[in-house]
Design an enzyme around this catalytic site. Structure first.
Site, PDB file in Angstrom:
ATOM      1  N   CYS A 173       6.103  -0.312   7.475  1.00  0.00           N
ATOM      2  CA  CYS A 173       5.755   0.886   6.712  1.00  0.00           C
ATOM      3  C   CYS A 173       6.956   1.302   5.874  1.00  0.00           C
ATOM      4  O   CYS A 173       8.077   1.336   6.381  1.00  0.00           O
ATOM      5  CB  CYS A 173       5.364   2.023   7.655  1.00  0.00           C
ATOM      6  SG  CYS A 173       4.874   3.530   6.803  1.00  0.00           S
ATOM      7  N   LEU A 174       6.709   1.624   4.617  1.00  0.00           N
ATOM      8  CA  LEU A 174       7.803   2.036   3.732  1.00  0.00           C
ATOM      9  C   LEU A 174       8.433   3.337   4.208  1.00  0.00           C
ATOM     10  O   LEU A 174       9.578   3.627   3.840  1.00  0.00           O
ATOM     11  CB  LEU A 174       7.282   2.185   2.292  1.00  0.00           C
ATOM     12  CG  LEU A 174       6.797   0.881   1.647  1.00  0.00           C
ATOM     13  CD1 LEU A 174       6.111   1.168   0.318  1.00  0.00           C
ATOM     14  CD2 LEU A 174       7.956  -0.088   1.460  1.00  0.00           C
TER      15      LEU A 174
ATOM     16  N   GLY B 169       0.843  -1.195   0.000  1.00  0.00           N
ATOM     17  CA  GLY B 169       0.000   0.000   0.000  1.00  0.00           C
ATOM     18  C   GLY B 169       0.873   1.238   0.000  1.00  0.00           C
ATOM     19  O   GLY B 169       2.067   1.170   0.321  1.00  0.00           O
TER      20      GLY B 169
ATOM     21  N   HIS C  50      -2.129   7.460   7.466  1.00  0.00           N
ATOM     22  CA  HIS C  50      -1.184   8.361   6.789  1.00  0.00           C
ATOM     23  C   HIS C  50      -1.873   9.666   6.383  1.00  0.00           C
ATOM     24  O   HIS C  50      -1.266  10.737   6.431  1.00  0.00           O
ATOM     25  CB  HIS C  50      -0.608   7.700   5.532  1.00  0.00           C
ATOM     26  CG  HIS C  50       0.541   6.764   5.769  1.00  0.00           C
ATOM     27  ND1 HIS C  50       1.739   7.179   6.303  1.00  0.00           N
ATOM     28  CD2 HIS C  50       0.679   5.440   5.521  1.00  0.00           C
ATOM     29  CE1 HIS C  50       2.571   6.140   6.374  1.00  0.00           C
ATOM     30  NE2 HIS C  50       1.948   5.066   5.911  1.00  0.00           N
TER      31      HIS C  50
ATOM     32  N   GLN D 168       3.253   9.888   1.279  1.00  0.00           N
ATOM     33  CA  GLN D 168       4.543   9.184   1.362  1.00  0.00           C
ATOM     34  C   GLN D 168       5.472   9.542   0.203  1.00  0.00           C
ATOM     35  O   GLN D 168       6.676   9.309   0.283  1.00  0.00           O
ATOM     36  CB  GLN D 168       4.338   7.653   1.425  1.00  0.00           C
ATOM     37  CG  GLN D 168       3.679   7.206   2.733  1.00  0.00           C
ATOM     38  CD  GLN D 168       3.506   5.718   2.793  1.00  0.00           C
ATOM     39  OE1 GLN D 168       2.533   5.190   2.281  1.00  0.00           O
ATOM     40  NE2 GLN D 168       4.447   5.016   3.393  1.00  0.00           N
TER      41      GLN D 168
ATOM     42  N   HIS E  79      -4.179   1.397   8.058  1.00  0.00           N
ATOM     43  CA  HIS E  79      -2.795   1.896   8.082  1.00  0.00           C
ATOM     44  C   HIS E  79      -2.654   3.067   7.106  1.00  0.00           C
ATOM     45  O   HIS E  79      -2.083   4.111   7.442  1.00  0.00           O
ATOM     46  CB  HIS E  79      -1.850   0.741   7.720  1.00  0.00           C
ATOM     47  CG  HIS E  79      -0.417   1.120   7.522  1.00  0.00           C
ATOM     48  ND1 HIS E  79       0.588   0.696   8.366  1.00  0.00           N
ATOM     49  CD2 HIS E  79       0.204   1.876   6.571  1.00  0.00           C
ATOM     50  CE1 HIS E  79       1.747   1.191   7.946  1.00  0.00           C
ATOM     51  NE2 HIS E  79       1.549   1.909   6.858  1.00  0.00           N
ATOM     52  N   GLU E  80      -3.188   2.904   5.892  1.00  0.00           N
ATOM     53  CA  GLU E  80      -3.066   3.953   4.865  1.00  0.00           C
ATOM     54  C   GLU E  80      -3.877   5.182   5.240  1.00  0.00           C
ATOM     55  O   GLU E  80      -3.440   6.315   5.042  1.00  0.00           O
ATOM     56  CB  GLU E  80      -3.515   3.435   3.494  1.00  0.00           C
ATOM     57  CG  GLU E  80      -2.768   2.230   2.954  1.00  0.00           C
ATOM     58  CD  GLU E  80      -1.262   2.373   2.991  1.00  0.00           C
ATOM     59  OE1 GLU E  80      -0.762   3.509   3.006  1.00  0.00           O
ATOM     60  OE2 GLU E  80      -0.577   1.346   3.036  1.00  0.00           O
TER      61      GLU E  80
HETATM   62  O1  GNR Z   1       4.058  -2.639   2.485  1.00  0.00           O
HETATM   63  C1  GNR Z   1       3.454  -2.497   3.547  1.00  0.00           C
HETATM   64  N1  GNR Z   1       3.177  -3.591   4.303  1.00  0.00           N
HETATM   65  C2  GNR Z   1       2.338  -3.555   5.414  1.00  0.00           C
HETATM   66  C3  GNR Z   1       2.356  -4.641   6.264  1.00  0.00           C
HETATM   67  C4  GNR Z   1       1.524  -4.685   7.352  1.00  0.00           C
HETATM   68  C5  GNR Z   1       0.669  -3.635   7.603  1.00  0.00           C
HETATM   69  C6  GNR Z   1       0.659  -2.534   6.771  1.00  0.00           C
HETATM   70  C7  GNR Z   1       1.476  -2.496   5.672  1.00  0.00           C
HETATM   71  S1  GNR Z   1       1.438  -1.122   4.609  1.00  0.00           S
HETATM   72  C8  GNR Z   1       3.084  -1.145   4.009  1.00  0.00           C
HETATM   73  C9  GNR Z   1       3.277  -0.085   2.960  1.00  0.00           C
HETATM   74  C10 GNR Z   1       3.097   1.278   3.583  1.00  0.00           C
HETATM   75  O2  GNR Z   1       3.903   1.812   4.290  1.00  0.00           O
HETATM   76  N2  GNR Z   1       1.953   1.874   3.360  1.00  0.00           N
HETATM   77  O3  GNR Z   1       1.698   3.062   3.927  1.00  0.00           O
HETATM   78 NI    NI Z   2       2.845   3.123   5.743  1.00  0.00          NI
END
Ligand code: GNR
Ligand code: NI
Length: 176
Positions: free
Chosen positions: A95-96, A47, A141, A52, A137-138
């Site tokens: 998270c990236l 995601g 952000h 980001q 999670h997204e």
């Molecule tokens: O790649 C991603 N893997 C992930 C794993 C577990 C819970 C959430 C994520 S999202 C993350 C990519 C990211 O940072 N999205 O904002």
């Molecule tokens: Ni993230």
């Protein structure tokens, strides 16, 4: 299409609240979503929120397909959570924008979503399992919240320090 640079902590832009897309979903928004997908696939991640890559708009891309499966890109413009359901469930998140840090976060197991898709068509649906984890999670952000904000202050500080150190190390190795 282009791969964009992914911001990492402690970049202050990751704390911004993203703005809704006003009016229609345009070709410019679609070009942004294309770049976001390319950036996410290259990372690789499941995601990505627009902030980001430094764009403070309420746009998210996602692909939850497994390795070896066909790609299944999803795009979300102005997503809203209408309702949450189910028990809180823990999941090991990453998270990236906080590379190489993983820890457990608890979130509601299911949520009902409303958003516009890539073509600007309205969608309402339930998300569960990894889809529910990832969209929450997204959407965090979009509010300037990272998964490490749910951890203890000590764990959060350690995570940020680790990312900072790794960045410095990468710069030093680049110079050599
Ligand atoms: O790649 C991603 N893997 C992930 C794993 C577990 C819970 C959430 C994520 S999202 C993350 C990519 C990211 O940072 N999205 O904002
Ligand atoms: Ni993230």
């Amino acid at each position: 299409m282009a791969i964009r640079e992914i911001l990492t902590v402690p970049d202050p832009r990751l704390k911004e609240v993203s703005k809704p897309v006003a009016g229609l979903v345009t070709d410019e928004h679609r070009a942004l979503m294309d770049d976001m997908l390319e950036t996410m696939y290259a990372a690789p991640g499941i995601g990505l929120a627009a902030i980001q890559i430094g764009v403070p708009l309420r746009i998210i891309v996602m692909d939850l397909s497994k390795e070896g499966e066909e790609r299944a890109p999803r795009c979300f413009v102005n997503p809203e959570i209408l309702e949450m359901a189910g028990e809180n469930k823990p999941y090991e998140e990453g998270c990236l924008s906080v590379p190489d840090i993983f820890d457990e976060v608890e979130r509601p197991a299911r949520c009902r979503l409303r958003y516009l898709d890539y073509n600007g068509n309205p969608v309402e649906e339930w998300a569960e399992d990894l889809y529910a984890v990832c969209i929450q999670h997204e959407m965090d952000h979009l509010e300037g919240t990272l998964f490490i904000d749910y951890l203890s202050r000590l764990k959060r500080q350690r995570a940020v320090d680790k990312v900072k150190k790794a960045k410095l190390r990468a710069i030093r190795e680049d110079a050599n």
